[in-house]
Design an enzyme around this catalytic site. Structure first.
Site, PDB file in Angstrom:
ATOM      1  N   TRP A  26       0.876  -1.191   0.000  1.00 42.21           N
ATOM      2  CA  TRP A  26       0.000   0.000   0.000  1.00 42.21           C
ATOM      3  C   TRP A  26       0.906   1.232   0.000  1.00 42.21           C
ATOM      4  CZ3 TRP A  26      -2.110   2.823   4.727  1.00 42.21           C
ATOM      5  CH2 TRP A  26      -3.198   3.623   4.410  1.00 42.21           C
ATOM      6  N   ASP A  79      -0.513  -6.000   9.342  1.00 42.15           N
ATOM      7  CA  ASP A  79      -1.582  -5.075   8.961  1.00 42.15           C
ATOM      8  C   ASP A  79      -2.826  -5.907   8.636  1.00 42.15           C
ATOM      9  OD1 ASP A  79      -3.112  -2.957   8.192  1.00 42.15           O
ATOM     10  OD2 ASP A  79      -1.804  -2.280   6.567  1.00 42.15           O
ATOM     11  N   LYS A 102     -13.582  -1.321   6.363  1.00 45.49           N
ATOM     12  CA  LYS A 102     -14.192  -2.113   5.284  1.00 45.49           C
ATOM     13  C   LYS A 102     -15.218  -3.084   5.824  1.00 45.49           C
ATOM     14  CE  LYS A 102     -10.569  -0.372   3.090  1.00 45.49           C
ATOM     15  NZ  LYS A 102      -9.576   0.486   3.679  1.00 45.49           N
TER      16      LYS A 102
HETATM   17  C1  LMR Z   1      -7.100   1.621  -0.391  1.00 50.16           C
HETATM   18  O1  LMR Z   1      -5.964   1.140  -0.443  1.00 50.16           O
HETATM   19  O2  LMR Z   1      -7.703   2.009  -1.392  1.00 50.16           O
HETATM   20  C2  LMR Z   1      -7.787   1.729   0.934  1.00 50.16           C
HETATM   21  O3  LMR Z   1      -6.989   1.167   1.921  1.00 50.16           O
HETATM   22  C3  LMR Z   1      -8.228   3.085   1.237  1.00 50.16           C
HETATM   23  C4  LMR Z   1      -7.099   4.030   1.525  1.00 50.16           C
HETATM   24  O4  LMR Z   1      -7.152   4.695   2.553  1.00 50.16           O
HETATM   25  O5  LMR Z   1      -6.170   4.131   0.712  1.00 50.16           O
END
Ligand code: LMR
Length: 399
Positions: free
Chosen positions: A132, A212, A247
């Site tokens: 992420w 996570d 979520k």
């Molecule tokens: C995402 O990766 O789209 C979600 O976890 C929302 C975010 O806050 O980025």
């Protein structure tokens, strides 16, 4: 003199920025597969019925808006721990684990980063490549050195051997971030056997895992998705877990999450929690209450909990059927084998393998929004738009 003259601009957020671009796109055929939010068949992100019922109860029973403590509402923490570790887990009875309520999973990650920076100086944090994108900036902002271990190979498939090989060379004591389930962005999850192998390396190298856990219930089920977290908590004396209720409870904007710590003994847990309360006080003082109060209501009431678990299950099953639906829709275009992995991945996201250039064409020519890494939010698709999406993907892949 201008105080602000030298301040430049930073690029927009790679994920949230897409929301703005999508909003102003006037093409009625537009499709938002950017930010990870679940959408129903009509394109809405629904509020689960269990949440609405809990909110109705709160409206009638909530008696004060005074501050909740630095760790948040105790009943939220206790019930979230039971959801994470299972209510009968001896860790809870022995007071070896505690939850600190945070503004969302992002707040939990930031608190974890600050905790490591302040209390474990010199430790680097190792992230999967890819991960992420906000993981990268959160930990860098905390002043941590950010390193990477491989996760997918050049063929856009999970490469566990490369991951383990790299982890074996991580300096003792460093922090390794692992995704409990529904890996973001790839959708490729470790098997139970893979997790056992990772655990052996974590033990041998004396690494500190930060797991996570943002998508509990979206992979294989609420308990199934907690399998690795429970394994690590049983086998290791020390562990950090960041949990999100965005979520699975549909509470995105209520910013509800927790940093969970598993410590060697009850005394040490108190020490660590004092540090977390100190850091939290300096970040956001006390966490927002509403979302956590809703979660506590639901998890504390057998009927609401059953209803909620059914609703999570329904979301999970729908996303899984959209995955196979997309692969089927790609068949007439001869792309079903090339994108067969979409049906095998787990959770909200698919790392499609589309290039940044192809993603840009999807956006410019078809008003279809993906993250530039090629990540698509499958949870944002709908059955009736799959043919449009498949045809668009075929166009950008073939030209
Ligand atoms: C995402 O990766 O789209 C979600 O976890 C929302 C975010 O806050 O980025």
């Amino acid at each position: 003199m201008s105080h602000f003259a030298a301040i430049g601009r930073v690029p927009g957020d790679p994920i949230l920025g897409l929301l703005d671009a999508y909003r102003i796109d006037s093409n009625p055929a537009k499709l938002d597969l950017g930010v990870g939010v679940y959408k129903d068949a009509s394109g809405l992100t629904p509020i689960p019925r269990a949440v609405k019922l809990a909110e109705q109860r709160l409206l009638e029973t909530e008696a004060t808006k005074t501050y909740i403590g630095g760790h948040g509402a105790p009943e939220f923490g206790e019930r979230l721990l039971a959801l994470t570790f299972d209510a009968g887990n001896a860790l809870l009875a022995d007071q070896l684990a505690g939850a600190t309520q945070t503004p969302g999973g992002t707040g939990a990650l930031r608190l974890a980063g600050e905790f490591v920076a302040r209390n474990l100086p010199g430790r680097a944090i190792w992230l999967s490549n890819p991960t992420w994108p906000i993981h990268e900036s959160i930990f860098a902002t905390c002043g941590l050195r950010v390193e990477h271990y491989p996760y997918v190979g050049a063929d856009n498939r999970l490469d566990v051997d490369a991951m383990l090989d790299a982890l074996q060379r991580v300096p003792a004591g460093d922090v390794v971030l692992l995704h409990a389930c529904c890996h973001n962005p790839t959708g490729f999850d470790l098997s139970q056997q893979d997790w056992q192998r990772v655990l052996e390396v974590v033990k041998a190298r004396e690494l500190l895992p930060l797991i996570d856990f943002a998508y509990q219930g979206f992979g294989d089920g609420l308990d199934e998705d907690a399998w690795a977290v429970r394994l690590f908590a049983a086998e290791l004396p020390e562990l950090l877990v960041t949990s999100s209720c965005s979520k699975n409870f549909g509470l995105y904007r209520e910013r509800t999450g927790a940093l969970i710590v598993r410590a060697e003994n009850a005394e040490k847990l108190i020490d660590i929690r004092s540090q977390l309360a100190f850091l939290a006080r300096n970040l956001w003082s006390t966490p927002p209450s509403h979302g956590a109060a809703v979660v506590a209501q639901i998890l504390g009431d057998a009927e609401l909990k059953t209803l909620w678990a059914e609703e999570v299950d329904a979301m999970r099953q729908r996303v899984a059927s959209l995955r196979s639906g997309l692969v089927a829709a790609l068949r007439p275009h001869g792309l079903d084998e090339r994108l067969a992995h979409v049906a095998q991945q787990r959770g909200m996201f698919s790392y499609t393998g589309l290039t940044a250039e192809q993603v840009a064409r999807l956006r410019n020519e078809f008003s279809i929004y993906l993250v530039s890494s090629g990540r698509a939010s499958v949870a944002g698709m709908s059955e009736e738009r799959l043919d449009y999406l498949a045809a668009a993907i075929a166009r950008v892949c073939q030209a």
